[in-house]
Design a protein around this motif. Structure first.
Motif, PDB file in Angstrom:
ATOM      1  N   THR A  81       0.827  -1.198   0.000  1.00 13.48           N
ATOM      2  CA  THR A  81       0.000   0.000   0.000  1.00 13.48           C
ATOM      3  C   THR A  81       0.863   1.251   0.000  1.00 13.48           C
ATOM      4  OG1 THR A  81      -1.704  -1.229   1.224  1.00 13.48           O
ATOM      5  CG2 THR A  81      -1.913   1.156   1.157  1.00 13.48           C
ATOM      6  N   THR A  82       1.969   1.221   0.744  1.00 16.04           N
ATOM      7  CA  THR A  82       2.894   2.356   0.735  1.00 16.04           C
ATOM      8  C   THR A  82       3.485   2.562  -0.652  1.00 16.04           C
ATOM      9  OG1 THR A  82       3.462   1.931   3.046  1.00 16.04           O
ATOM     10  CG2 THR A  82       4.959   3.326   1.791  1.00 16.04           C
ATOM     11  N   ASP A  83       3.873   1.484  -1.307  1.00 16.36           N
ATOM     12  CA  ASP A  83       4.414   1.581  -2.662  1.00 16.36           C
ATOM     13  C   ASP A  83       3.399   2.228  -3.604  1.00 16.36           C
ATOM     14  OD1 ASP A  83       6.737   0.389  -1.800  1.00 16.36           O
ATOM     15  OD2 ASP A  83       6.229  -1.598  -2.569  1.00 16.36           O
ATOM     16  N   THR A  95      -2.394  16.762  -7.902  1.00 21.01           N
ATOM     17  CA  THR A  95      -2.258  16.228  -6.545  1.00 21.01           C
ATOM     18  C   THR A  95      -3.523  15.506  -6.070  1.00 21.01           C
ATOM     19  OG1 THR A  95      -2.916  18.384  -5.642  1.00 21.01           O
ATOM     20  CG2 THR A  95      -0.542  17.933  -5.867  1.00 21.01           C
ATOM     21  N   PHE A  96      -4.689  15.987  -6.485  1.00 18.81           N
ATOM     22  CA  PHE A  96      -5.909  15.297  -6.052  1.00 18.81           C
ATOM     23  C   PHE A  96      -6.099  13.995  -6.822  1.00 18.81           C
ATOM     24  CE2 PHE A  96     -10.351  14.311  -5.391  1.00 18.81           C
ATOM     25  CZ  PHE A  96     -10.516  14.618  -4.042  1.00 18.81           C
ATOM     26  N   GLU A  97      -5.695  13.975  -8.085  1.00 17.00           N
ATOM     27  CA  GLU A  97      -5.764  12.719  -8.837  1.00 17.00           C
ATOM     28  C   GLU A  97      -4.822  11.680  -8.250  1.00 17.00           C
ATOM     29  OE1 GLU A  97      -7.923  11.706 -11.131  1.00 17.00           O
ATOM     30  OE2 GLU A  97      -8.892  13.596 -10.611  1.00 17.00           O
ATOM     31  N   ALA A  98      -3.684  12.131  -7.718  1.00 18.15           N
ATOM     32  CA  ALA A  98      -2.776  11.205  -7.034  1.00 18.15           C
ATOM     33  C   ALA A  98      -3.456  10.614  -5.812  1.00 18.15           C
ATOM     34  CB  ALA A  98      -1.495  11.936  -6.636  1.00 18.15           C
ATOM     35  N   LEU A  99      -4.167  11.470  -5.063  1.00 15.24           N
ATOM     36  CA  LEU A  99      -4.888  10.998  -3.881  1.00 15.24           C
ATOM     37  C   LEU A  99      -6.004  10.038  -4.273  1.00 15.24           C
ATOM     38  CD1 LEU A  99      -4.967  11.496  -0.788  1.00 15.24           C
ATOM     39  CD2 LEU A  99      -6.737  13.198  -1.231  1.00 15.24           C
ATOM     40  N   ARG A 100      -6.720  10.381  -5.340  1.00 10.04           N
ATOM     41  CA  ARG A 100      -7.809   9.532  -5.815  1.00 10.04           C
ATOM     42  C   ARG A 100      -7.272   8.169  -6.282  1.00 10.04           C
ATOM     43  NH1 ARG A 100     -12.522  11.613  -7.737  1.00 10.04           N
ATOM     44  NH2 ARG A 100     -11.492  13.572  -8.342  1.00 10.04           N
ATOM     45  N   ARG A 101      -6.190   8.194  -7.032  1.00 17.43           N
ATOM     46  CA  ARG A 101      -5.606   6.946  -7.529  1.00 17.43           C
ATOM     47  C   ARG A 101      -5.173   6.050  -6.375  1.00 17.43           C
ATOM     48  NH1 ARG A 101      -0.195   6.594 -11.447  1.00 17.43           N
ATOM     49  NH2 ARG A 101       0.642   4.682 -10.547  1.00 17.43           N
ATOM     50  N   PHE A 102      -4.523   6.642  -5.383  1.00 16.68           N
ATOM     51  CA  PHE A 102      -4.089   5.847  -4.242  1.00 16.68           C
ATOM     52  C   PHE A 102      -5.278   5.243  -3.493  1.00 16.68           C
ATOM     53  CE2 PHE A 102      -3.859   5.947   0.397  1.00 16.68           C
ATOM     54  CZ  PHE A 102      -3.037   4.854   0.595  1.00 16.68           C
ATOM     55  N   THR A 103      -6.316   6.016  -3.295  1.00 20.88           N
ATOM     56  CA  THR A 103      -7.467   5.543  -2.520  1.00 20.88           C
ATOM     57  C   THR A 103      -8.097   4.322  -3.173  1.00 20.88           C
ATOM     58  OG1 THR A 103      -7.882   7.801  -1.730  1.00 20.88           O
ATOM     59  CG2 THR A 103      -9.681   6.215  -1.525  1.00 20.88           C
ATOM     60  N   VAL A 159      -5.440  13.475   7.302  1.00 23.93           N
ATOM     61  CA  VAL A 159      -5.042  12.171   6.767  1.00 23.93           C
ATOM     62  C   VAL A 159      -5.801  11.050   7.480  1.00 23.93           C
ATOM     63  CG1 VAL A 159      -3.076  12.019   8.342  1.00 23.93           C
ATOM     64  CG2 VAL A 159      -3.064  10.698   6.237  1.00 23.93           C
ATOM     65  N   GLY A 160      -6.118  11.255   8.762  1.00 22.96           N
ATOM     66  CA  GLY A 160      -6.879  10.244   9.483  1.00 22.96           C
ATOM     67  C   GLY A 160      -8.265  10.042   8.911  1.00 22.96           C
ATOM     68  N   ASP A 161      -8.885  11.132   8.435  1.00 22.79           N
ATOM     69  CA  ASP A 161     -10.215  11.010   7.824  1.00 22.79           C
ATOM     70  C   ASP A 161     -10.171  10.089   6.610  1.00 22.79           C
ATOM     71  OD1 ASP A 161     -11.657  12.861   9.535  1.00 22.79           O
ATOM     72  OD2 ASP A 161     -10.552  14.467   8.536  1.00 22.79           O
ATOM     73  N   LEU A 162      -9.136  10.240   5.808  1.00 17.82           N
ATOM     74  CA  LEU A 162      -9.004   9.406   4.615  1.00 17.82           C
ATOM     75  C   LEU A 162      -8.800   7.949   4.993  1.00 17.82           C
ATOM     76  CD1 LEU A 162      -8.617   9.203   1.495  1.00 17.82           C
ATOM     77  CD2 LEU A 162      -6.168   9.463   1.916  1.00 17.82           C
ATOM     78  N   HIS A 188     -18.677   3.732  -3.931  1.00 21.16           N
ATOM     79  CA  HIS A 188     -18.810   4.487  -2.691  1.00 21.16           C
ATOM     80  C   HIS A 188     -17.559   5.299  -2.392  1.00 21.16           C
ATOM     81  CE1 HIS A 188     -22.076   1.410  -1.302  1.00 21.16           C
ATOM     82  NE2 HIS A 188     -22.496   2.247  -2.226  1.00 21.16           N
ATOM     83  N   LEU A 189     -16.396   4.760  -2.745  1.00 21.19           N
ATOM     84  CA  LEU A 189     -15.170   5.539  -2.579  1.00 21.19           C
ATOM     85  C   LEU A 189     -15.196   6.794  -3.447  1.00 21.19           C
ATOM     86  CD1 LEU A 189     -12.326   2.865  -2.440  1.00 21.19           C
ATOM     87  CD2 LEU A 189     -13.001   4.432  -0.618  1.00 21.19           C
ATOM     88  N   GLN A 190     -15.735   6.670  -4.652  1.00 22.60           N
ATOM     89  CA  GLN A 190     -15.796   7.838  -5.530  1.00 22.60           C
ATOM     90  C   GLN A 190     -16.704   8.913  -4.946  1.00 22.60           C
ATOM     91  OE1 GLN A 190     -13.805   7.967  -8.265  1.00 22.60           O
ATOM     92  NE2 GLN A 190     -14.353  10.126  -8.305  1.00 22.60           N
ATOM     93  N   LEU A 191     -17.823   8.496  -4.365  1.00 21.72           N
ATOM     94  CA  LEU A 191     -18.706   9.458  -3.692  1.00 21.72           C
ATOM     95  C   LEU A 191     -17.970  10.152  -2.547  1.00 21.72           C
ATOM     96  CD1 LEU A 191     -22.013   7.373  -3.550  1.00 21.72           C
ATOM     97  CD2 LEU A 191     -21.673   9.508  -4.817  1.00 21.72           C
TER      98      LEU A 191
END
Length: 221
Positions: A81-83, A95-103, A159-162, A188-191
């Motif tokens: 997951t870290t990788d 930066t938000f697409e990076a967050l979305r991709r990781f999630t 970060v805890g919320d995520l 649901h993750l997308q929402l």
């Protein structure tokens, strides 16, 4: 170590694990991860060996008891997951697409289904477990901080919320099979992610969840 007159001592080095032994270990960990997700951490070890395509003796030679195997699976999932977080940060310009991709990638690791194992009987203070947990937290915090600083992530989440949301949304509902819930997880993750994007459309109650909150909850359990 042996010596003879006029010669330097001979140092015996421990032999490296054979390639096939390493592959067997990797297969065992992969099979255990799948079966822990599907059936829980009490799945018979013989069944894990069968799915991995190895004999029972091979499994027990690598993992003398269940706690050893569970710890290895948890560390492996954290590492993977870290990788994913580090690759998303490197490869995505937005930066938000990076967050979305990781999630979404973290959801595919089924971290929510594996979370109950963190309350297991293995050594939760093991240095390797602590190191991988810290590495994961740092990587996710970097993603969140970059998106917030770029104005792409609403300012009132942490970060805890995520991490809490990903854990909850990827954990199967009571009485349901995890595999049957897959078709809903990414929807649901997308929402959820849409609600994280700036500008915020509402004021959130309470305060953002921090890494310290998560560590405190982990120690309390």
């Amino acid at each position: 170590m042996s010596t003879t007159a006029g010669t330097a001592p001979t140092v015996r080095r421990a032999p490296r694990p054979r390639a096939d032994a390493l592959r067997n270990r990797e297969r065992i960990v992969a099979a255990a991860r799948e079966m822990f997700v599907e059936f829980g951490p009490q799945v018979p070890l013989d069944e894990i060996a069968r799915r991995a395509g190895v004999g029972n003796a091979t499994l027990y030679r690598n993992f003398p008891d269940r706690a050893d195997l569970i710890q290895e699976v948890v560390v492996s999932v954290m590492c993977r997951t870290t990788d994913l977080a580090e690759r998303a940060a490197t490869e995505e310009a937005d930066t938000f697409e990076a967050l979305r991709r990781f999630t979404h990638a973290a959801a595919d690791e089924r971290i929510g289904a594996l979370c109950p194992m963190l309350d297991g009987t293995f050594d939760q203070d093991h240095p390797e477990l602590h190191a991988e947990r810290d590495r994961l937290m740092e990587a996710v915090e970097t993603l969140v901080d970059r998106a917030r600083q770029a104005g792409r992530l609403r300012a009132d989440v942490g970060v805890g919320d995520l991490l809490v949301a990903v854990s909850q949304l990827t954990r199967p509902l009571p009485g349901t099979g995890c595999l049957n819930m897959d078709r809903f997880v990414h929807r649901h993750l997308q929402l959820f992610l849409d609600g994280l994007e700036a500008p915020a459309r509402s004021v959130l109650p309470g305060s953002a969840a921090t890494l310290e909150d998560l560590r405190g909850a982990s120690h309390a359990s």
